[in-house]
Write an enzyme that holds these catalytic residues in place. Structure first.
Site, mmCIF file in Angstrom:
data_model
loop_
_atom_site.group_PDB
_atom_site.id
_atom_site.type_symbol
_atom_site.label_atom_id
_atom_site.label_comp_id
_atom_site.label_asym_id
_atom_site.label_seq_id
_atom_site.Cartn_x
_atom_site.Cartn_y
_atom_site.Cartn_z
ATOM 1 N N THR A 138 0.748 -1.368 0.043
ATOM 2 C CA THR A 138 -0.069 0.148 0.148
ATOM 3 C C THR A 138 0.830 1.261 -0.076
ATOM 4 O O THR A 138 1.908 1.358 0.691
ATOM 5 C CB THR A 138 -0.866 -0.011 1.414
ATOM 6 O OG1 THR A 138 -1.561 -1.002 1.315
ATOM 7 C CG2 THR A 138 -1.564 1.252 1.375
ATOM 8 N N ARG B 200 -13.320 -8.324 -1.102
ATOM 9 C CA ARG B 200 -12.317 -8.515 -0.024
ATOM 10 C C ARG B 200 -11.865 -6.910 0.172
ATOM 11 O O ARG B 200 -11.610 -6.189 -0.600
ATOM 12 C CB ARG B 200 -11.324 -9.358 -0.329
ATOM 13 C CG ARG B 200 -10.192 -9.456 0.894
ATOM 14 C CD ARG B 200 -8.913 -8.491 0.541
ATOM 15 N NE ARG B 200 -7.742 -8.510 1.532
ATOM 16 C CZ ARG B 200 -7.072 -7.659 2.005
ATOM 17 N NH1 ARG B 200 -6.984 -6.603 0.972
ATOM 18 N NH2 ARG B 200 -5.983 -7.854 2.880
ATOM 19 N N VAL B 201 -11.939 -6.524 1.470
ATOM 20 C CA VAL B 201 -11.371 -5.339 1.944
ATOM 21 C C VAL B 201 -10.126 -5.257 2.859
ATOM 22 O O VAL B 201 -10.517 -6.255 3.783
ATOM 23 C CB VAL B 201 -12.533 -4.488 2.410
ATOM 24 C CG1 VAL B 201 -12.110 -3.132 2.804
ATOM 25 C CG2 VAL B 201 -13.612 -4.017 1.481
ATOM 26 N N GLY B 202 -9.269 -4.716 2.709
ATOM 27 C CA GLY B 202 -8.156 -4.728 3.732
ATOM 28 C C GLY B 202 -8.065 -3.798 4.762
ATOM 29 O O GLY B 202 -9.102 -3.044 4.875
ATOM 30 N N GLY C 253 0.613 -4.028 4.305
ATOM 31 C CA GLY C 253 1.090 -5.446 4.798
ATOM 32 C C GLY C 253 -0.290 -6.070 4.725
ATOM 33 O O GLY C 253 -1.190 -5.883 4.204
ATOM 34 N N GLY D 155 -3.645 -6.846 5.514
ATOM 35 C CA GLY D 155 -4.661 -6.325 6.398
ATOM 36 C C GLY D 155 -5.439 -6.812 7.227
ATOM 37 O O GLY D 155 -5.709 -6.552 8.179
HETATM 38 C C1 SD4 Z 1 -4.568 -4.793 2.363
HETATM 39 N N1 SD4 Z 1 -2.633 -3.810 3.312
HETATM 40 O O1 SD4 Z 1 -5.168 -4.794 1.420
HETATM 41 C C2 SD4 Z 1 -3.148 -3.953 2.223
HETATM 42 C C3 SD4 Z 1 -2.194 -4.457 1.274
HETATM 43 C C4 SD4 Z 1 -0.834 -4.231 1.388
HETATM 44 O O2 SD4 Z 1 1.468 -4.815 1.578
HETATM 45 O O3 SD4 Z 1 -0.273 -2.908 1.831
HETATM 46 N N2 SD4 Z 1 0.118 -5.111 1.328
HETATM 47 O O4 SD4 Z 1 -4.260 -5.589 3.230
#
Ligand code: SD4
Length: 316
Positions: free
Chosen positions: A151, A179-181, A203, A205
């Site tokens: 992100t 799907r929502v993070g 990371g 989520g």
């Molecule tokens: C998520 N945090 O959708 C985001 C993805 C991400 O490193 O940042 N991954 O979970």
């Protein structure tokens, strides 16, 4: 009063150069956050944010984004938006509303179209090829499908002492439709309070949400911790707790800046980030250190060269 900016990953560098122009000339932190993130969203070789982002299981790019104003605590967020060039701008626009400020799916896309936000097919040929290749591999090998995700999260402080934060992501590659993070979730993927500071996450989520990590960092800074102490205190004991109680912890990294422009990060994986405070933006690299601390080093030319090759490597 000094200005400052911190943002996740090497990919935010060019955006931070733009944000610096705004902040060093006395511009507004919200404008700087939006500009920084739009740069990342526009670059087709960043495969986890905006145009060129990797799609979900069905081959559709669905994006999550958020924006928060640290003076008013106003927030706007969207999840699962499609075909919209700058998810961050939609989130920022929603932050100006008291009601209906967090929209998902079709409603989010409809809002963007109705309000004249630029629309485009976000799936590049390159991203499509990566998706097709992964689909094939998944049929024959037992791979973890959910890799290749990052992100862009950015916190900015302007010369008036106002702070803002924003996030934008296409989420996990091969995620289930809908799907929502953590990125659009207040307190998990982002939080900012100009009287204290701001934080953002990147990371897995699903695990970041379990600890409301961005808010935890703000709370620790509010209790007098430096941003680095706050990151270390919020992140490392939580990883330990997750491992003990949930059995595992995904990869994640957090960034923070306080209202003096001091900053910190914590991570359980190699993590690049960009930072600027009264200086030119620089790229640094962080690793989990000893005894719940973070080891931070300057980036090397060798690392940057390898990265450049990796993101542009032809897809066979
Ligand atoms: C998520 N945090 O959708 C985001 C993805 C991400 O490193 O940042 N991954 O979970």
């Amino acid at each position: 009063m000094s200005w400052g900016s911190i943002a996740t990953w090497r990919m935010s560098y060019e955006g931070m150069v733009e944000a610096k122009k705004i902040l060093s000339q006395g511009g507004n932190s919200g404008d700087a956050v939006e500009k920084l993130i739009k740069e990342v969203e526009s670059y087709p070789y960043y495969k986890s944010v905006g145009f060129g982002g990797l799609p979900n299981e069905n081959g559709v790019v669905q994006m999550d984004a958020s924006f928060m104003d640290g003076n008013t605590l106003a927030q706007g967020a969207i999840a699962g938006i499609q075909d919209v060039k700058h998810a961050i701008s939609v989130a920022r626009s929603l932050s100006k509303r008291h009601y209906n400020s967090f929209l998902v799916g079709e409603g989010a896309t409809q809002y963007a179209k109705l309000h004249g936000f630029e629309t485009t097919n976000m799936l590049t040929d390159r991203a499509k090829k990566i998706w097709e290749k992964k689909k094939k591999q998944l049929q024959t090998k037992a791979l973890n499908p959910y890799d290749g995700h990052d992100t862009v999260g950015a916190v900015c402080l302007d010369k008036c002492g106002s702070m803002a934060v924003g996030t934008s992501t296409s989420g996990l590659f091969m995620k289930k439709p809908g799907r929502v993070g953590d990125s659009p979730l207040s307190g998990s993927g982002f939080y900012v309070d100009s009287e204290i500071g701001g934080a953002a996450a990147t990371g897995l989520g699903e695990d970041i949400m379990k600890g409301c990590l961005s808010y935890e960092i703000i709370r620790a800074m509010g209790n007098g911790k430096t941003p680095q102490e706050a990151c270390d205190k919020a992140v490392y004991p939580f990883i330990k707790k997750l491992k003990q109680r949930y059995g595992k912890a995904g990869e994640f990294s957090l960034i923070a800046m306080n209202n003096k422009g001091e900053w910190g990060v914590a991570t359980n994986v190699e993590f690049t980030f960009c930072v600027a405070n009264e200086q030119d933006p620089q790229i640094l690299i962080a690793y989990p250190g000893n005894e719940e601390t973070t080891d931070i080093q300057p980036i090397t030319k060798e690392w940057l060269d390898k990265y450049e090759k990796r993101i542009k490597k032809p897809i066979d």
